[in-house]
Design a protein around this motif. Sequence first.
Motif, PDB file in Angstrom:
ATOM      1  N   ARG A 112       0.804  -1.241   0.000  1.00 54.95           N
ATOM      2  CA  ARG A 112       0.000   0.000   0.000  1.00 54.95           C
ATOM      3  C   ARG A 112       0.831   1.283   0.000  1.00 54.95           C
ATOM      4  NH1 ARG A 112      -2.945   0.331   4.795  1.00 54.95           N
ATOM      5  NH2 ARG A 112      -1.549  -1.152   5.793  1.00 54.95           N
ATOM      6  N   VAL A 113       2.014   1.254  -0.598  1.00 57.51           N
ATOM      7  CA  VAL A 113       2.794   2.502  -0.612  1.00 57.51           C
ATOM      8  C   VAL A 113       2.088   3.597  -1.403  1.00 57.51           C
ATOM      9  CG1 VAL A 113       5.027   1.363  -0.278  1.00 57.51           C
ATOM     10  CG2 VAL A 113       4.197   1.797  -2.613  1.00 57.51           C
ATOM     11  N   GLY A 114       1.198   3.195  -2.332  1.00 55.33           N
ATOM     12  CA  GLY A 114       0.427   4.193  -3.067  1.00 55.33           C
ATOM     13  C   GLY A 114      -0.500   4.971  -2.143  1.00 55.33           C
ATOM     14  N   GLN A 115      -1.060   4.295  -1.155  1.00 53.84           N
ATOM     15  CA  GLN A 115      -1.888   4.987  -0.164  1.00 53.84           C
ATOM     16  C   GLN A 115      -1.041   5.998   0.604  1.00 53.84           C
ATOM     17  OE1 GLN A 115      -4.335   2.754   2.506  1.00 53.84           O
ATOM     18  NE2 GLN A 115      -4.938   1.209   0.993  1.00 53.84           N
ATOM     19  N   TRP A 116       0.147   5.580   0.989  1.00 55.77           N
ATOM     20  CA  TRP A 116       1.012   6.465   1.779  1.00 55.77           C
ATOM     21  C   TRP A 116       1.403   7.711   0.980  1.00 55.77           C
ATOM     22  CZ3 TRP A 116       5.935   8.557   1.846  1.00 55.77           C
ATOM     23  CH2 TRP A 116       6.362   9.093   3.072  1.00 55.77           C
ATOM     24  N   ILE A 117       1.746   7.517  -0.303  1.00 57.06           N
ATOM     25  CA  ILE A 117       2.083   8.674  -1.146  1.00 57.06           C
ATOM     26  C   ILE A 117       0.861   9.570  -1.320  1.00 57.06           C
ATOM     27  CG2 ILE A 117       2.712   9.405  -3.482  1.00 57.06           C
ATOM     28  CD1 ILE A 117       5.121   8.465  -2.001  1.00 57.06           C
TER      29      ILE A 117
END
Length: 322
Positions: free
Chosen positions: A277-282
Amino acid sequence: MKKYIFALILLVGLVSCDKKSKVEKAIEATPPVSLKVYRFDKAFFETPPNELHNLKDEYPFFFPEGTPDKVWIEKMQNPQWRELYQEVQKKYSNFGQQTIEIEDLFKHIKYFFPNAEMPKVFTVIADMDYKNKAIYANDKLVISLELYLGVNHKFYEFPSYLEQNFEERQMMPDIVTSFSLGKIPPPTEKTLLGEMIYYGKQLYLKDQLLPTYNDAEKIGYLPGQITWCQENESYIWRYFIEKELLYSADSKLSGRFTNLAPFSKFYLEIDNESPGRVGQWIGWQIVRSFMQNNDISMQDMLKMNAKELFEKSKYKPKKTDE
């Protein structure tokens, strides 16, 4: 010059803290929120089978029509279900502290969303549906206590990336996630950016409603996973830009960067080191940047489309030393 820079940083910090404290002071000054908690988990497993009809009369919404009574009686008497109930009672025999936390959360909700309906709270023992640990719907909030017994509990047979969020401390973030579904319109852009901003809004909502929680708790990461994202932010962003992923509608990107997963899929050596979920974090960092650089209410921001929000965010990831 150094003294001037230090003084400026200190001043900005003080202004920021003062702004936050004003909001918190305003929330503290609002009337207390009192929520009624119904321990359906206790009521169900402590009701004698011959009194099931009384339980059904009191909690009709937990008993779907067409389901024969024998199904519920078998569950009441099943040794494994009863053992799980005992484990839940060991941890949550008294739900007083959690009730205080939920009331504080809804006090924050009421401040930002004055028309939000205050729900009746129901604790249950369900089927370990990790995607629906807490459900806020209109006038009800249902919390599945069997999914907050703590990582590595003997009843859990889940991958570690899921189990790490089966802690009591995840209860409030899960409630906000469910609450946000009624406040944040689903993304109209079927792109990676659309999904990133959608989840970024959800996480920013947790910034406001759960001010005492740290970033790891809000997103459901371990502390080291937050550190990894911070240290690799510029690399993640460069990858998205160079691969032209932001405006891509490739359905596989959700599984790679925004859905629950043990790690994110860059198809590089770093994959196994990365959290999912790094896209959520970005997306979260983009929304934070937008709110820092625009004079707009949170409610209006939540309604914005992803492309406009991104273009006005002035988001620029911190450079990492090579």
